[in-house]
Write a protein that holds these residues in place. Structure first.
Motif, PDB file in Angstrom:
ATOM      1  N   MET A 119       0.825  -1.217   0.000  1.00 61.60           N
ATOM      2  CA  MET A 119       0.000   0.000   0.000  1.00 61.60           C
ATOM      3  C   MET A 119       0.858   1.265   0.000  1.00 61.60           C
ATOM      4  SD  MET A 119      -3.092  -1.182  -0.141  1.00 61.60           S
ATOM      5  CE  MET A 119      -4.198   0.133   0.346  1.00 61.60           C
ATOM      6  N   CYS A 140      -0.605   4.708  -0.896  1.00 57.16           N
ATOM      7  CA  CYS A 140      -1.755   5.161  -0.103  1.00 57.16           C
ATOM      8  C   CYS A 140      -1.743   4.467   1.250  1.00 57.16           C
ATOM      9  CB  CYS A 140      -3.061   4.891  -0.842  1.00 57.16           C
ATOM     10  SG  CYS A 140      -3.317   3.158  -1.268  1.00 57.16           S
ATOM     11  N   GLU A 141      -2.506   5.006   2.176  1.00 58.63           N
ATOM     12  CA  GLU A 141      -2.513   4.474   3.534  1.00 58.63           C
ATOM     13  C   GLU A 141      -3.387   3.225   3.647  1.00 58.63           C
ATOM     14  OE1 GLU A 141      -3.695   7.673   6.083  1.00 58.63           O
ATOM     15  OE2 GLU A 141      -1.893   8.860   5.659  1.00 58.63           O
ATOM     16  N   LEU A 142      -2.956   2.342   4.503  1.00 58.39           N
ATOM     17  CA  LEU A 142      -3.764   1.173   4.825  1.00 58.39           C
ATOM     18  C   LEU A 142      -4.986   1.578   5.649  1.00 58.39           C
ATOM     19  CD1 LEU A 142      -4.308  -1.896   5.133  1.00 58.39           C
ATOM     20  CD2 LEU A 142      -2.618  -1.914   6.980  1.00 58.39           C
ATOM     21  N   LYS A 145      -9.045   1.330   4.787  1.00 57.79           N
ATOM     22  CA  LYS A 145      -9.333   0.517   3.607  1.00 57.79           C
ATOM     23  C   LYS A 145     -10.230  -0.670   3.976  1.00 57.79           C
ATOM     24  CE  LYS A 145      -6.850   2.965   0.783  1.00 57.79           C
ATOM     25  NZ  LYS A 145      -6.520   4.044   1.733  1.00 57.79           N
ATOM     26  N   THR A 146     -10.808  -1.276   2.940  1.00 57.70           N
ATOM     27  CA  THR A 146     -11.650  -2.454   3.127  1.00 57.70           C
ATOM     28  C   THR A 146     -10.808  -3.705   2.910  1.00 57.70           C
ATOM     29  OG1 THR A 146     -13.655  -1.307   2.409  1.00 57.70           O
ATOM     30  CG2 THR A 146     -13.691  -3.706   2.315  1.00 57.70           C
ATOM     31  N   CYS A 168      -9.714  -0.241   9.661  1.00 50.75           N
ATOM     32  CA  CYS A 168     -10.175  -0.799   8.389  1.00 50.75           C
ATOM     33  C   CYS A 168     -11.597  -1.341   8.501  1.00 50.75           C
ATOM     34  CB  CYS A 168      -9.253  -1.936   7.945  1.00 50.75           C
ATOM     35  SG  CYS A 168      -7.564  -1.426   7.545  1.00 50.75           S
ATOM     36  N   ASP A 200     -10.449  -3.818  -0.923  1.00 48.59           N
ATOM     37  CA  ASP A 200      -9.218  -3.243  -1.469  1.00 48.59           C
ATOM     38  C   ASP A 200      -8.069  -4.232  -1.327  1.00 48.59           C
ATOM     39  OD1 ASP A 200     -10.416  -0.612  -1.904  1.00 48.59           O
ATOM     40  OD2 ASP A 200     -10.432  -0.469   0.286  1.00 48.59           O
TER      41      ASP A 200
END
Length: 309
Positions: A119, A140-142, A145-146, A168, A200
């Protein structure tokens, strides 16, 4: 302990602590002499006189058992018994011992490392810098996220725990009821299709069975987001590797992290050379702490068997 124990697994055989423990507990121990996975002929020749085996991913089936007539017990080093034919062992009067969840933290930490490394573009950035390329792309940041969890047993649940600080959205799937676990840990039960379509990140934690073989195939991959990350630390046969390579080349999948393979040792120049792919040599359960824990669990199982516990 049995007069002679055979240890087929490489990690156990080269660990000084476990070697000492085994030698203290048994009158005779035969360790893996080659430092690699053994062929059928090597395994059955080296351990032909053993009454007990500590095995890793070696196939223990009808053919193996027929070649080892003195064998009375098999203890698994690690988790999952899909490489052991339990019906054949029962037919031959061979006891089988497994350990649940003994390496769950080790595997879960690798999964988290894969997530963060991909990520935040850590893996690709490091590779580019080795070639002299200074490309600032922090990914991008964790957080937020899904994440889709296919298999919510010991390891899957440990991953859920490690993800809590990241806030998450976690979708969980399992063949067993998981409603109570999800409710207690802020996760949501979901079907595989829901996970494929919405996650994701998709991480696999299932055994290899007739139902899970090539679970991740062309059809499943076409449901996933084009930037999704696929992680497999379960069993290699769960994923159709060729279908994943095609999806990556066609930019229908954002990346893949593999720690397990159909055949091990594994090397695929095309797959391993992809910038958005990370391949590791089945190290998920191979932390120093997990190696000791798995070895001690196998030894303890055999000791209890000898004592009739």
């Amino acid at each position: 302990m049995p007069t002679e124990i055979g240890v087929t697994t490489v990690a156990f055989s080269k660990n000084d602590f476990l070697r000492r423990k085994a030698e203290e507990m048994s009158g005779g121990v035969i360790f893996n002499p080659f430092g690699r996975r053994l062929t059928f002929d090597e395994l059955t020749e080296i351990y032909r006189d053993c009454t007990a085996l500590i095995v890793g991913l070696d196939k223990i089936n009808e053919k193996t058992l027929a070649a080892l007539p003195k064998l009375k017990a098999v203890a698994k080093y690690g988790v999952g018994l899909d490489n052991i034919d339990l019906a054949a062992c029962a037919e031959h009067g061979v006891r089988v011992f497994g350990a649940e969840g003994v390496n769950r933290r080790s595997v879960a930490e690798l999964v988290l490392g894969f997530m963060l490394g991909h990520m935040r573009n850590i893996f690709a950035s490091s590779l580019r810098m080795r070639g002299g390329d200074w490309v600032k792309n922090g990914g991008c940041e964790l957080s937020g996220k899904t994440v889709g969890m296919i298999g919510t047993g010991n390891i899957g649940r440990e991953v859920v725990m490690l993800l809590k600080p990241f806030g998450c959205r976690i979708l969980c799937n399992d063949i067993l009821p998981i409603d109570d676990f999800c409710a207690a840990n802020g996760a949501q039960p979901a079907s595989k299709k829901e996970i494929f379509r919405n996650a994701d990140i998709i991480t696999l934690h299932v055994p290899l069975t007739a139902e899970t073989e090539h679970m991740i195939n062309e059809q499943a991959l076409r449901l996933m987001k084009p930037y999704a990350l696929l992680i497999n630390t379960s069993r290699g046969g769960v994923v159709d590797t060729d279908a994943v390579k095609t999806a990556l080349k066609e930019k229908r999948l954002g990346g893949a992290c593999f720690d397990v393979y159909d055949t091990e040792p594994f090397y695929d120049e095309e797959l391993c050379g992809m910038e958005n792919v990370v391949c590791t040599p089945h190290i998920g359960g191979n932390s120093e702490e997990a190696v000791r824990a798995m070895g001690e669990a196998a030894l303890r199982a055999l000791l209890n068997w000898c004592r009739g516990v």
